[in-house]
Design an enzyme around this catalytic site. Structure first.
Site, short mmCIF file in Angstrom:
data_model
loop_
_atom_site.label_atom_id
_atom_site.label_comp_id
_atom_site.label_asym_id
_atom_site.label_seq_id
_atom_site.Cartn_x
_atom_site.Cartn_y
_atom_site.Cartn_z
N CYS A 20 -51.19 25.87 -33.33
CA CYS A 20 -50.36 26.47 -33.89
C CYS A 20 -50.61 25.10 -34.91
O CYS A 20 -52.16 24.94 -36.22
CB CYS A 20 -49.13 25.55 -33.55
SG CYS A 20 -48.74 24.35 -32.53
N ASN A 61 -49.56 20.71 -33.48
CA ASN A 61 -50.41 20.54 -31.82
C ASN A 61 -49.61 19.60 -31.73
O ASN A 61 -50.00 19.12 -30.74
CB ASN A 61 -51.77 20.65 -32.41
CG ASN A 61 -52.13 20.33 -30.24
OD1 ASN A 61 -53.02 20.30 -30.41
ND2 ASN A 61 -51.62 21.69 -29.74
N CYS A 95 -45.72 20.52 -31.86
CA CYS A 95 -44.40 21.31 -31.37
C CYS A 95 -45.28 22.73 -30.65
O CYS A 95 -44.42 22.90 -29.59
CB CYS A 95 -43.50 21.46 -32.18
SG CYS A 95 -43.06 20.06 -33.45
N ARG A 96 -44.92 23.93 -30.96
CA ARG A 96 -45.16 25.37 -30.57
C ARG A 96 -46.24 25.35 -29.78
O ARG A 96 -46.09 26.18 -28.70
CB ARG A 96 -45.11 25.88 -31.70
CG ARG A 96 -43.97 26.12 -32.61
CD ARG A 96 -43.86 27.05 -33.17
NE ARG A 96 -45.15 26.29 -34.69
CZ ARG A 96 -45.81 27.28 -36.07
NH1 ARG A 96 -45.02 28.03 -35.75
NH2 ARG A 96 -45.87 26.11 -36.63
N SER A 97 -47.27 25.14 -29.81
CA SER A 97 -48.64 25.23 -28.82
C SER A 97 -48.62 24.66 -28.46
O SER A 97 -49.37 24.91 -26.77
CB SER A 97 -50.07 25.17 -29.93
OG SER A 97 -50.77 24.12 -29.91
N ASP A 130 -41.61 27.58 -36.74
CA ASP A 130 -42.20 26.53 -36.77
C ASP A 130 -40.35 26.03 -36.65
O ASP A 130 -39.49 26.39 -37.73
CB ASP A 130 -42.56 25.38 -37.70
CG ASP A 130 -43.40 23.83 -38.23
OD1 ASP A 130 -42.51 23.57 -36.91
OD2 ASP A 130 -43.75 23.84 -39.09
P1 4NP Z 1 -46.65 22.56 -35.07
O1 4NP Z 1 -45.33 22.02 -35.75
O2 4NP Z 1 -47.25 23.46 -36.11
O3 4NP Z 1 -44.97 23.82 -34.08
O4 4NP Z 1 -47.06 21.78 -34.41
C1 4NP Z 1 -45.58 21.19 -36.17
C2 4NP Z 1 -45.87 19.92 -37.20
C3 4NP Z 1 -45.98 19.15 -37.90
C4 4NP Z 1 -46.65 19.74 -39.04
C5 4NP Z 1 -46.39 20.66 -39.44
C6 4NP Z 1 -45.71 21.71 -38.43
N1 4NP Z 1 -46.85 19.24 -40.23
O5 4NP Z 1 -46.43 19.22 -41.12
O6 4NP Z 1 -46.81 17.15 -39.68
#
Ligand code: 4NP
Length: 160
Positions: A14, A17, A19-21, A129
């Site tokens: 994702c 790394n 939240c989703r992955s 997200d």
């Molecule tokens: P993820 O969520 O891609 O599901 O881990 C996010 C976490 C942090 C950020 C973006 C998406 N960020 O921009 O810091």
């Protein structure tokens, strides 16, 4: 060819790394264990902003509500060697997919696709997200990654 006979290795990707992955990794580990599937599993982010961090507290909380402790996971960025090490690189959304396709080195045999491509009727869909969302958004992300993880694990086990 060849690759199908080797132990599969799956990397979930994702943006951050955190939240989703990590949720996809956790759900997939659980499904693989249930099926007795021998597989290497990891997750990574397109970006490096959260390198070395534990998953977002809200992601930890939703995993815990579903009986899985992901507090020991640590974020890392996708690296070129991942395209050799993993047979399957699984993007959580289309932006991640585009970024992975751009990064893929010549000669890599990794199969790159979207997680939801494995779910009948949901091909091409993203796991959105949940970063700016609330607990309900994390629950929805959990439900979606679980569906995708189940479908992918069944395929790799040769049962779908
Ligand atoms: P993820 O969520 O891609 O599901 O881990 C996010 C976490 C942090 C950020 C973006 C998406 N960020 O921009 O810091």
């Amino acid at each position: 060819m060849g690759m199908d006979r080797k132990k599969p290795a799956v990397l979930f990707v994702c943006l951050g790394n955190i939240c989703r992955s990590p949720l996809a990794e956790a759900a997939f580990r659980a499904e693989a264990a249930r099926l007795g599937l021998d597989v290497e599993v990891d997750s990574a982010g397109i970006g490096d902003w959260h390198e070395g961090e534990a998953p977002d507290r809200r992601a930890q909380a939703v995993a815990r509500r579903h009986g899985i402790d992901i507090s020991g996971y640590r974020a890392r960025q996708v690296k070129p060697q991942d395209f050799k090490r993993f047979s399957h690189i699984v993007a959580l959304d289309r932006e991640n997919l585009v970024a992975l396709r751009r990064m893929k080195p010549r000669g890599s045999e990794a199969e790159i696709g979207l997680l939801m491509d494995h779910v009948a009727g949901r091909e091409g869909e993203a796991v959105d997200d949940p970063w700016y969302g609330g607990p309900a958004d994390f629950e929805r992300a959990w439900a979606e990654v679980t569906e995708g993880a189940k479908a992918l694990a069944l395929k790799l086990a040769g049962k779908a």
